[in-house]
Design an enzyme around this catalytic site. Sequence first.
Site, mmCIF file in Angstrom:
data_model
loop_
_atom_site.group_PDB
_atom_site.id
_atom_site.type_symbol
_atom_site.label_atom_id
_atom_site.label_comp_id
_atom_site.label_asym_id
_atom_site.label_seq_id
_atom_site.Cartn_x
_atom_site.Cartn_y
_atom_site.Cartn_z
ATOM 1 C CE1 TYR A 16 -4.105 1.969 0.553
ATOM 2 C CE2 TYR A 16 -2.013 3.300 2.406
ATOM 3 C CZ TYR A 16 -3.513 3.167 1.843
ATOM 4 O OH TYR A 16 -4.609 4.095 1.479
ATOM 5 C CE LYS B 227 -3.297 5.201 -2.226
ATOM 6 N NZ LYS B 227 -4.261 5.400 -2.459
HETATM 7 P P1 NAD Z 1 -13.209 2.321 0.755
HETATM 8 O O1 NAD Z 1 -12.584 1.150 0.470
HETATM 9 O O2 NAD Z 1 -14.045 2.145 0.711
HETATM 10 O O3 NAD Z 1 -12.780 2.732 -1.045
HETATM 11 C C1 NAD Z 1 -12.110 2.017 -2.775
HETATM 12 C C2 NAD Z 1 -13.431 1.303 -3.618
HETATM 13 O O4 NAD Z 1 -12.599 1.085 -4.823
HETATM 14 C C3 NAD Z 1 -13.986 0.564 -2.820
HETATM 15 O O5 NAD Z 1 -15.391 1.118 -3.623
HETATM 16 C C4 NAD Z 1 -13.295 0.012 -4.055
HETATM 17 O O6 NAD Z 1 -14.351 -1.520 -4.658
HETATM 18 C C5 NAD Z 1 -12.928 0.216 -5.319
HETATM 19 N N1 NAD Z 1 -11.831 0.017 -5.891
HETATM 20 C C6 NAD Z 1 -10.590 -0.620 -5.220
HETATM 21 N N2 NAD Z 1 -9.587 -1.364 -6.029
HETATM 22 C C7 NAD Z 1 -10.352 -1.073 -7.563
HETATM 23 C C8 NAD Z 1 -10.131 -1.543 -9.252
HETATM 24 N N3 NAD Z 1 -9.018 -2.416 -9.200
HETATM 25 N N4 NAD Z 1 -11.139 -0.288 -10.168
HETATM 26 C C9 NAD Z 1 -12.114 -0.795 -9.505
HETATM 27 N N5 NAD Z 1 -12.397 0.475 -7.964
HETATM 28 C C10 NAD Z 1 -11.495 -0.127 -7.338
HETATM 29 O O7 NAD Z 1 -11.920 2.804 0.457
HETATM 30 P P2 NAD Z 1 -11.467 4.262 1.126
HETATM 31 O O8 NAD Z 1 -11.558 4.579 3.264
HETATM 32 O O9 NAD Z 1 -12.672 4.601 1.146
HETATM 33 O O10 NAD Z 1 -10.710 5.333 0.598
HETATM 34 C C11 NAD Z 1 -10.743 5.495 -0.579
HETATM 35 C C12 NAD Z 1 -9.116 6.437 -1.142
HETATM 36 O O11 NAD Z 1 -9.056 6.852 -0.447
HETATM 37 C C13 NAD Z 1 -8.020 4.716 -1.215
HETATM 38 O O12 NAD Z 1 -7.594 5.062 -2.418
HETATM 39 C C14 NAD Z 1 -7.468 5.564 0.191
HETATM 40 O O13 NAD Z 1 -6.286 4.211 -0.481
HETATM 41 C C15 NAD Z 1 -7.914 6.918 -0.251
HETATM 42 N N6 NAD Z 1 -7.239 6.788 1.554
HETATM 43 C C16 NAD Z 1 -8.337 6.409 2.931
HETATM 44 C C17 NAD Z 1 -8.171 7.150 3.859
HETATM 45 C C18 NAD Z 1 -9.088 6.492 4.279
HETATM 46 O O14 NAD Z 1 -8.627 7.122 6.135
HETATM 47 N N7 NAD Z 1 -10.374 6.440 4.286
HETATM 48 C C19 NAD Z 1 -6.697 7.350 3.998
HETATM 49 C C20 NAD Z 1 -5.717 7.191 3.494
HETATM 50 C C21 NAD Z 1 -5.977 7.105 1.527
#
Ligand code: NAD
Length: 322
Positions: free
Chosen positions: A143, A147
């Site tokens: 991860y 990133k």
């Molecule tokens: P989440 O797992 O709820 O959402 C991720 C979404 O991406 C899901 O709907 C999943 O089905 C989709 N996905 C994954 N792989 C895919 C692919 N190959 N093709 C199409 N869709 C795909 O997570 P989240 O918390 O909503 O995070 C969203 C983004 O924000 C991510 O990129 C995550 O790394 C980043 N992020 C989130 C946080 C947090 O605290 N929520 C912190 C840092 C970074």
Amino acid sequence: MRILVAGGAGFVGSHLCARLVQEGHTVYCVDNLSTGRKRNIESLMRSPRFSFVPRCVLEPLWLPVDAIFNLASPASPPHYQSQPESTLRTNVEGTRRLLQLATETRSRFIYASSSEVYGDPAQHPQKEDYLGNVKTMGPRACYDEGKRCAETICYLYQESGVPVSVVRIFNTYGPRMRLDDGRAVSNLLTQALRGEPLTVYGDGSQTRSFCYVDDLVEGFVRLLDLEDGLPGPLNLGNPEEVTVLDLAKLVLRLTGSKSKLTFASLPVDDPVRRCPDITRATELLGWAPKTSLEEGLGRSIHYFRRAVHEHAEPEPSAAIVA
Ligand code: NAD
Ligand code: UDP
């Protein structure tokens, strides 16, 4: 604008899609539903300005868009660690594919990077110019390094003229997190509301800074105003830092739960401290979070209470493999 949100059926993505539709934009939500869920976007399906495109970002894709948000990636440690190669490829190759679409359509591109690019930070709080303390191996590497590499690809395309903004998101929480998501807030709220013991990893002295999802989405939306993108990464998060133990105690108080705390081993490479310096976001976007942890947890509890009730069958919350 016509906006593609990759990962739009996930926790953060579904809130972003809803806000963009509400602002009058046309939204294409591209998602393979690996960790996201259709029910997150169910109400949006009724809008003529919202389309769901069931697709993996590694597959070819063309849509007539003006802006692309790439949020596609599992975010919870148990989820990304259970599919390390796919996590790495989704971030690296998926971002490259979407940047190609941005080039073809002359779209703005906003990438959801993470505070994980700082690893287990030696600088505190973390400013964008801190280079990080990150490992190329270990359970978090797929991860963290995914990133980091995706950020590098973003800057390559920025040099060739794509207006790119890279956002480093710090721990964000709120309604629509999955009960089995495995992250701290969702685990602790689910456990408290089910009357199960709250799992605190290690002695709970490690810190995080939790941002309510609406505040994060506000930051994302403000980025759309920047026609030229950003010359470097931008932290978005809430600088209110708490220990995990204090978070667990706050959850008990706010839910009124009689659950006990249980201490489990600290996951490998779990960062000791994390807190964003958001000076840059405030200067560039006039942005700062408005929701205190107590207020945001209160709003989340409404959602989790209903979700726990609907899933009355007890299912163990996803616990990390230490
Ligand atoms: P989440 O797992 O709820 O959402 C991720 C979404 O991406 C899901 O709907 C999943 O089905 C989709 N996905 C994954 N792989 C895919 C692919 N190959 N093709 C199409 N869709 C795909 O997570 P989240 O918390 O909503 O995070 C969203 C983004 O924000 C991510 O990129 C995550 O790394 C980043 N992020 C989130 C946080 C947090 O605290 N929520 C912190 C840092 C970074
Ligand atoms: N954590 C915990 N109990 C849980 C889930 C997580 O004590 O049930 C801890 C975890 O070890 C970490 C912090 O809470 O120190 C935040 O974990 P999360 O998975 O939410 O995010 P990340 O580690 O990616 O910041």
